[in-house]
Write a protein that holds these residues in place. Structure first.
Motif, PDB file in Angstrom:
ATOM      1  N   HIS A  32       0.821  -1.210   0.000  1.00  0.00           N
ATOM      2  CA  HIS A  32       0.000   0.000   0.000  1.00  0.00           C
ATOM      3  C   HIS A  32       0.858   1.264   0.000  1.00  0.00           C
ATOM      4  O   HIS A  32       0.475   2.275  -0.600  1.00  0.00           O
ATOM      5  N   ALA A  33       2.016   1.209   0.640  1.00  0.00           N
ATOM      6  CA  ALA A  33       2.916   2.357   0.607  1.00  0.00           C
ATOM      7  C   ALA A  33       3.406   2.620  -0.815  1.00  0.00           C
ATOM      8  O   ALA A  33       3.614   3.780  -1.205  1.00  0.00           O
ATOM      9  N   ALA A  34       3.575   1.552  -1.586  1.00  0.00           N
ATOM     10  CA  ALA A  34       4.004   1.694  -2.982  1.00  0.00           C
ATOM     11  C   ALA A  34       2.835   2.002  -3.916  1.00  0.00           C
ATOM     12  O   ALA A  34       3.048   2.314  -5.087  1.00  0.00           O
ATOM     13  N   GLY A  35       1.605   1.886  -3.395  1.00  0.00           N
ATOM     14  CA  GLY A  35       0.432   2.168  -4.210  1.00  0.00           C
ATOM     15  C   GLY A  35       0.093   1.076  -5.206  1.00  0.00           C
ATOM     16  O   GLY A  35      -0.454   1.341  -6.271  1.00  0.00           O
ATOM     17  N   VAL A  36       0.406  -0.189  -4.838  1.00  0.00           N
ATOM     18  CA  VAL A  36       0.128  -1.316  -5.737  1.00  0.00           C
ATOM     19  C   VAL A  36      -0.686  -2.362  -4.981  1.00  0.00           C
ATOM     20  O   VAL A  36      -0.709  -2.379  -3.751  1.00  0.00           O
ATOM     21  N   PRO A  37      -1.373  -3.264  -5.705  1.00  0.00           N
ATOM     22  CA  PRO A  37      -2.177  -4.292  -5.037  1.00  0.00           C
ATOM     23  C   PRO A  37      -1.338  -5.179  -4.116  1.00  0.00           C
ATOM     24  O   PRO A  37      -0.220  -5.571  -4.446  1.00  0.00           O
ATOM     25  N   ALA A  38      -1.918  -5.489  -2.960  1.00  0.00           N
ATOM     26  CA  ALA A  38      -1.299  -6.409  -2.004  1.00  0.00           C
ATOM     27  C   ALA A  38      -1.885  -7.797  -2.223  1.00  0.00           C
ATOM     28  O   ALA A  38      -3.100  -7.976  -2.120  1.00  0.00           O
ATOM     29  N   THR A  48      -5.925  -7.522  -1.750  1.00  0.00           N
ATOM     30  CA  THR A  48      -6.916  -7.450  -2.829  1.00  0.00           C
ATOM     31  C   THR A  48      -6.969  -8.720  -3.669  1.00  0.00           C
ATOM     32  O   THR A  48      -7.797  -8.840  -4.566  1.00  0.00           O
ATOM     33  N   GLY A  49      -6.088  -9.676  -3.408  1.00  0.00           N
ATOM     34  CA  GLY A  49      -6.070 -10.929  -4.133  1.00  0.00           C
ATOM     35  C   GLY A  49      -5.184 -11.918  -3.414  1.00  0.00           C
ATOM     36  O   GLY A  49      -4.624 -11.619  -2.354  1.00  0.00           O
ATOM     37  N   MET A  50      -5.049 -13.119  -4.003  1.00  0.00           N
ATOM     38  CA  MET A  50      -4.347 -14.192  -3.306  1.00  0.00           C
ATOM     39  C   MET A  50      -3.750 -15.178  -4.300  1.00  0.00           C
ATOM     40  O   MET A  50      -4.312 -15.434  -5.373  1.00  0.00           O
ATOM     41  N   LEU A  51      -2.620 -15.744  -3.933  1.00  0.00           N
ATOM     42  CA  LEU A  51      -1.992 -16.808  -4.697  1.00  0.00           C
ATOM     43  C   LEU A  51      -2.680 -18.141  -4.410  1.00  0.00           C
ATOM     44  O   LEU A  51      -3.174 -18.362  -3.309  1.00  0.00           O
ATOM     45  N   ALA A  52      -2.699 -19.027  -5.403  1.00  0.00           N
ATOM     46  CA  ALA A  52      -3.303 -20.346  -5.255  1.00  0.00           C
ATOM     47  C   ALA A  52      -2.373 -21.406  -5.821  1.00  0.00           C
ATOM     48  O   ALA A  52      -1.572 -21.136  -6.725  1.00  0.00           O
ATOM     49  N   ILE A  53      -2.519 -22.642  -5.303  1.00  0.00           N
ATOM     50  CA  ILE A  53      -1.657 -23.735  -5.759  1.00  0.00           C
ATOM     51  C   ILE A  53      -2.453 -24.869  -6.380  1.00  0.00           C
ATOM     52  O   ILE A  53      -1.859 -25.854  -6.829  1.00  0.00           O
TER      53      ILE A  53
END
Length: 281
Positions: free
Chosen positions: A179-185, A212-217
């Motif tokens: 969020h400090a960089a202004g990009v999706p976490a 705002t999203g998530m990695l999946a396996i």
């Protein structure tokens, strides 16, 4: 680029790539790093490049390259860049300088980069530097698997699956760094494929906390993740009401709405939620 769910698929498993694209994930990450044995990497590069060149791209196609500092990453880029991946996942990124180094290797290509920003002890102290390279990023994510191994920890998790204190800290710092960089976490993976209830709770906590999203396996995780990171109808209706209330009262700092006071931070949150839902405020 909408990134609620990003699904890893091994780069040497061409049979799984089409299935991954059809899973409902917003992005598929074709992996050339951890899921591919060293002796299989040359074949994986060919499979990934071939798939990138033949795919119709109904979803974004990323490639996780090998870490900087070794010989593998140059071979990765030579093989895949002509096929124009939509993004690159950079493992073991240690700071914004790591992103800048990878970007320099891309030449004139403006391919977006998703760094995995917490996989080495040194990387924790570089989390505040990604703002300098924000224009090259499509988000920022973290990991809780490589770091424990790097420091000799026996696990990053308690018996109930929750993170131990050091890795709670790492997660929090990565969240605020994005969020400090202004990009999706982007939240990290949930490794227990069979535990759908645990995954749902984990993903919902991630969205609650600001991811705002998530990695999946595994493809079976995608529906659960997409549902967790999609605003509900009630949330959308409330956000629209907040935006409308301030539009009707442009000079107000705070407004009473449905019996509660809402102020400018609530307006900012409402607009962000509508943007996430792809609804014009």
């Amino acid at each position: 680029m909408r990134l609620r769910s990003l699904l890893f698929v091994p780069g040497d498993r061409a049979d799984r790539m089409e299935k991954a694209v059809a899973s409902g994930a917003d992005a598929v990450i074709l992996d050339l790093e951890d899921s591919v044995l060293p002796e299989r990497k040359p074949w994986a590069r060919k499979d990934v490049a071939r798939f990138l060149g033949s795919a119709t791209r109904p979803v974004a196609l990323f490639v996780r390259v090998n870490p900087l500092g070794g010989s593998e990453v140059a071979a990765d880029l030579e093989a895949i860049l002509p096929a124009r991946p939509d993004g690159l996942v950079l493992p073991k990124s240690e700071s914004g300088s790591s992103v800048a180094e990878l970007a320099a290797m891309l030449g004139l290509l403006d391919t977006k980069i998703l760094p995995i920003a917490t996989e080495t002890p040194k990387s924790i102290f570089g989390l505040g530097t990604y703002g300098a390279v924000a224009s090259r990023l499509c988000g920022l994510t973290w990991g809780a698997e490589d770091l424990p191994a790097a420091i000799g920890a026996t696990s990053a998790r308690e018996e109930d699956g929750s993170y131990t204190a050091p890795y709670q800290l790492v997660r929090n710092l990565a969240l605020f760094a994005a969020h400090a960089a202004g990009v999706p976490a982007i939240e990290t993976v949930y490794p227990d494929i069979a535990d759908k209830d645990g995954l749902a709770a984990y993903a919902k906590r991630g969205r609650r906390d600001g991811f705002t999203g998530m990695l999946a396996i595994h493809p079976s995780q995608i529906g659960v993740i997409n549902d967790a990171f999609a605003p509900t109808d009630a949330e959308i209706a409330h956000a629209q009401a907040v935006v409308a209330a301030f539009a009707d009262n442009p000079g107000a700092g705070a407004i009473k709405l449905d019996g509660r006071m809402v102020d400018r931070p609530h307006l900012k949150s409402a607009r962000r939620l509508l943007e996430l839902a792809a609804i014009k405020p």
